[in-house]
Design an enzyme around this catalytic site. Sequence first.
Site, PDB file in Angstrom:
ATOM      1  N   CYS A  77       0.823  -1.223   0.000  1.00  0.00           N
ATOM      2  CA  CYS A  77       0.000   0.000   0.000  1.00  0.00           C
ATOM      3  C   CYS A  77       0.850   1.263   0.000  1.00  0.00           C
ATOM      4  CB  CYS A  77      -0.942  -0.008   1.189  1.00  0.00           C
ATOM      5  SG  CYS A  77      -2.045  -1.406   1.084  1.00  0.00           S
ATOM      6  N   HIS A  99      -9.923   2.058  -0.899  1.00  0.00           N
ATOM      7  CA  HIS A  99      -8.462   1.930  -0.885  1.00  0.00           C
ATOM      8  C   HIS A  99      -7.978   0.949  -1.947  1.00  0.00           C
ATOM      9  CE1 HIS A  99      -4.451   1.154   0.415  1.00  0.00           C
ATOM     10  NE2 HIS A  99      -4.712   0.145   1.209  1.00  0.00           N
ATOM     11  N   CYS A 148       0.703   3.073   5.973  1.00  0.00           N
ATOM     12  CA  CYS A 148       1.149   1.742   6.397  1.00  0.00           C
ATOM     13  C   CYS A 148       1.057   0.799   5.207  1.00  0.00           C
ATOM     14  CB  CYS A 148       0.270   1.225   7.535  1.00  0.00           C
ATOM     15  SG  CYS A 148      -1.463   1.045   7.050  1.00  0.00           S
TER      16      CYS A 148
HETATM   17  C1  CAA Z   1      -2.398  -3.871   1.918  1.00  0.00           C
HETATM   18  C2  CAA Z   1      -1.463  -2.935   2.573  1.00  0.00           C
HETATM   19  O1  CAA Z   1      -0.286  -2.836   2.141  1.00  0.00           O
HETATM   20  C3  CAA Z   1      -1.860  -2.144   3.790  1.00  0.00           C
HETATM   21  C4  CAA Z   1      -3.320  -1.883   3.978  1.00  0.00           C
HETATM   22  O2  CAA Z   1      -3.843  -0.878   3.572  1.00  0.00           O
HETATM   23  S1  CAA Z   1      -4.195  -3.061   4.792  1.00  0.00           S
HETATM   24  C5  CAA Z   1      -5.847  -2.877   4.218  1.00  0.00           C
HETATM   25  C6  CAA Z   1      -6.106  -3.765   3.077  1.00  0.00           C
HETATM   26  N1  CAA Z   1      -7.552  -3.864   2.826  1.00  0.00           N
HETATM   27  C7  CAA Z   1      -8.301  -4.812   3.367  1.00  0.00           C
HETATM   28  O3  CAA Z   1      -7.833  -5.663   4.099  1.00  0.00           O
HETATM   29  C8  CAA Z   1      -9.755  -4.791   2.994  1.00  0.00           C
HETATM   30  C9  CAA Z   1     -10.548  -5.190   4.168  1.00  0.00           C
HETATM   31  N2  CAA Z   1     -11.963  -5.201   3.848  1.00  0.00           N
HETATM   32  C10 CAA Z   1     -12.653  -6.341   3.613  1.00  0.00           C
HETATM   33  O4  CAA Z   1     -12.090  -7.431   3.545  1.00  0.00           O
HETATM   34  C11 CAA Z   1     -14.153  -6.248   3.457  1.00  0.00           C
HETATM   35  O5  CAA Z   1     -14.498  -5.005   2.944  1.00  0.00           O
HETATM   36  C12 CAA Z   1     -14.860  -6.428   4.843  1.00  0.00           C
HETATM   37  C13 CAA Z   1     -14.591  -7.869   5.334  1.00  0.00           C
HETATM   38  C14 CAA Z   1     -14.369  -5.438   5.881  1.00  0.00           C
HETATM   39  C15 CAA Z   1     -16.368  -6.196   4.703  1.00  0.00           C
HETATM   40  O6  CAA Z   1     -16.844  -6.961   3.668  1.00  0.00           O
HETATM   41  P1  CAA Z   1     -18.420  -7.136   3.457  1.00  0.00           P
HETATM   42  O7  CAA Z   1     -19.015  -7.835   4.622  1.00  0.00           O
HETATM   43  O8  CAA Z   1     -18.586  -7.714   2.090  1.00  0.00           O
HETATM   44  O9  CAA Z   1     -18.916  -5.625   3.475  1.00  0.00           O
HETATM   45  P2  CAA Z   1     -20.252  -4.998   2.964  1.00  0.00           P
HETATM   46  O10 CAA Z   1     -21.209  -6.044   2.508  1.00  0.00           O
HETATM   47  O11 CAA Z   1     -19.921  -3.919   2.034  1.00  0.00           O
HETATM   48  O12 CAA Z   1     -20.795  -4.318   4.278  1.00  0.00           O
HETATM   49  C16 CAA Z   1     -21.417  -5.077   5.326  1.00  0.00           C
HETATM   50  C17 CAA Z   1     -22.599  -4.261   5.805  1.00  0.00           C
HETATM   51  O13 CAA Z   1     -22.124  -3.044   6.384  1.00  0.00           O
HETATM   52  C18 CAA Z   1     -22.784  -1.953   5.795  1.00  0.00           C
HETATM   53  N3  CAA Z   1     -21.846  -0.831   5.736  1.00  0.00           N
HETATM   54  C19 CAA Z   1     -20.566  -0.884   5.286  1.00  0.00           C
HETATM   55  N4  CAA Z   1     -20.002   0.335   5.390  1.00  0.00           N
HETATM   56  C20 CAA Z   1     -20.925   1.145   5.922  1.00  0.00           C
HETATM   57  C21 CAA Z   1     -20.935   2.519   6.254  1.00  0.00           C
HETATM   58  N5  CAA Z   1     -19.852   3.283   6.088  1.00  0.00           N
HETATM   59  N6  CAA Z   1     -22.065   3.050   6.759  1.00  0.00           N
HETATM   60  C22 CAA Z   1     -23.136   2.278   6.943  1.00  0.00           C
HETATM   61  N7  CAA Z   1     -23.202   0.959   6.662  1.00  0.00           N
HETATM   62  C23 CAA Z   1     -22.106   0.418   6.147  1.00  0.00           C
HETATM   63  C24 CAA Z   1     -23.199  -2.436   4.423  1.00  0.00           C
HETATM   64  O14 CAA Z   1     -24.274  -1.707   3.920  1.00  0.00           O
HETATM   65  C25 CAA Z   1     -23.559  -3.848   4.689  1.00  0.00           C
HETATM   66  O15 CAA Z   1     -24.871  -3.856   5.240  1.00  0.00           O
HETATM   67  P3  CAA Z   1     -25.909  -5.034   4.858  1.00  0.00           P
HETATM   68  O16 CAA Z   1     -25.290  -6.303   5.368  1.00  0.00           O
HETATM   69  O17 CAA Z   1     -27.153  -4.626   5.567  1.00  0.00           O
HETATM   70  O18 CAA Z   1     -26.021  -5.014   3.353  1.00  0.00           O
END
Ligand code: CAA
Length: 428
Positions: free
Chosen positions: A97, A383, A414
């Site tokens: 990242c 992201h 990070c």
């Molecule tokens: C890689 C590097 O070098 C360093 C880094 O940056 S590390 C970071 C790397 N990135 C990651 O690891 C990504 C991590 N994220 C994920 O794996 C997935 O997004 C997660 C597991 C966190 C969620 O996945 P998901 O369950 O499919 O999410 P999603 O279906 O969109 O949302 C779940 C619920 O929350 C709700 N929701 C999500 N965001 C919301 C918000 N901001 N406000 C209100 N509701 C929200 C959705 O509407 C959904 O509701 P319903 O179940 O009623 O439909």
Amino acid sequence: MSTLEPAAVRRVAVIGGSRVPFARSDGPYATASNQEMLTAALDGLVDRYGLERPGAVGEFVAGAVLKHSRDFNLARGTVLGSRLDARTPAYDIQQACGTGLQAVVAAANKIALGQTEAAVAGGSDTASDAPLGVNDDLRKLLLEARRATSLGARLKALAKVRPGHLVPDVPRNAEPRTGLSMGEHAAVTARAWGVTREAQDELAATSHQRLAAAYERGFFQDLVVPFRGLARDQNLRPGSTVEKLATLKPVFGVDGPEPTMTAGNSTPLTDGAAVVLLASEEWAEERGLEPLAYLTAHETAAVDFVHGDVADGEDGLLMAPAYAVPRMLERAGLGLDDFDLVEVHEAFASQVLATLAAWEKRGLPPVDRARLNVAGSSLATGHPFAATGARIVATLAKLLAERDAPGRGLISICAAGGQGVTAVLERP
Ligand SMILES: CC(=O)CC(=O)SCCNC(=O)CCNC(=O)[C@H](O)C(C)(C)COP(=O)(O)OP(=O)(O)OC[C@H]1O[C@@H](n2cnc3c(N)ncnc32)[C@H](O)[C@@H]1OP(=O)(O)O
């Protein structure tokens, strides 16, 4: 024989940025490749700054974290498909990242040393179009078949293929040495630093509200180019209040009896691309372009999350900025109080809050939240890993330029692999 004198170091100007709106993975960009998104972002800069002239910039540096083998040099492929002069050299860079910011640093260093006058840097990522590998056993059989010197030997090798061999090798958003996902690592760190659910949800709500306000006032008009029907980041939910976020179920279950990390206070998997234009002051002046800001310092650090005690939080996978920033400030002779704006990439709200706590533990003053991520950050924009650095550089440079006064901004990102990339932008 005398050698050439070392070049004097020059100031590096950030001229402008361009990105496609970021989209949630498997959404509107599901069929867009890294190269298509990066080309759209690059062409945005070419059009805005008239870069189609031969030799307009010295090079293009970019990268992607999730990359197909056909994109062996994604940056060069992008140049060839863009309106930038096809004779512009280009190369890839990869630091998870931190890729986008590291690309900016690589390009800036050449400008600083007088090795080139202007360069474009950035990155692209798509989780929708992630490369699937053939599994290891099938790969060995295919190589055996290819090496076979007779048809019989080739058929013998291929006859060993079983249905189980067809299961693809899917890239996991996880650290291979620990088996934990990025979110699980962040959850372990959150527990170690006592980061609460409330504080995470508050940070996430603020990110959405500030990004919405920035779009509302037209801040992104000259930084974001529409792509595939999107004109602004798809993940942005202006109605993301603390109350709404508090209703979401935890998703990473390793931070104690009451897990605190949810889909709302974690970044979603995202597709997108972003680039910035960097140049020497002379290049900018000749073209009548006023720099938004100058890149004046940068630092990288790494933590030993393999041999260190990950559970104590100090050497968490995403905690390297806790070391990079104090080191950068010491080298630059600056304190955190010297910054008007602070940009901390929001991979997860918990990781931002743990980083702020770690800076304080190392003797830095608390970051004034009114100066932190003032136009929103990754929790709201999403992201796309390698694109985030260029998004942040362009956003911060424009925020500094808007102030119409001298100012200084800090960037902290990070990265997977236990690394952190940080930088300073200044406007005299
Ligand atoms: C890689 C590097 O070098 C360093 C880094 O940056 S590390 C970071 C790397 N990135 C990651 O690891 C990504 C991590 N994220 C994920 O794996 C997935 O997004 C997660 C597991 C966190 C969620 O996945 P998901 O369950 O499919 O999410 P999603 O279906 O969109 O949302 C779940 C619920 O929350 C709700 N929701 C999500 N965001 C919301 C918000 N901001 N406000 C209100 N509701 C929200 C959705 O509407 C959904 O509701 P319903 O179940 O009623 O439909």
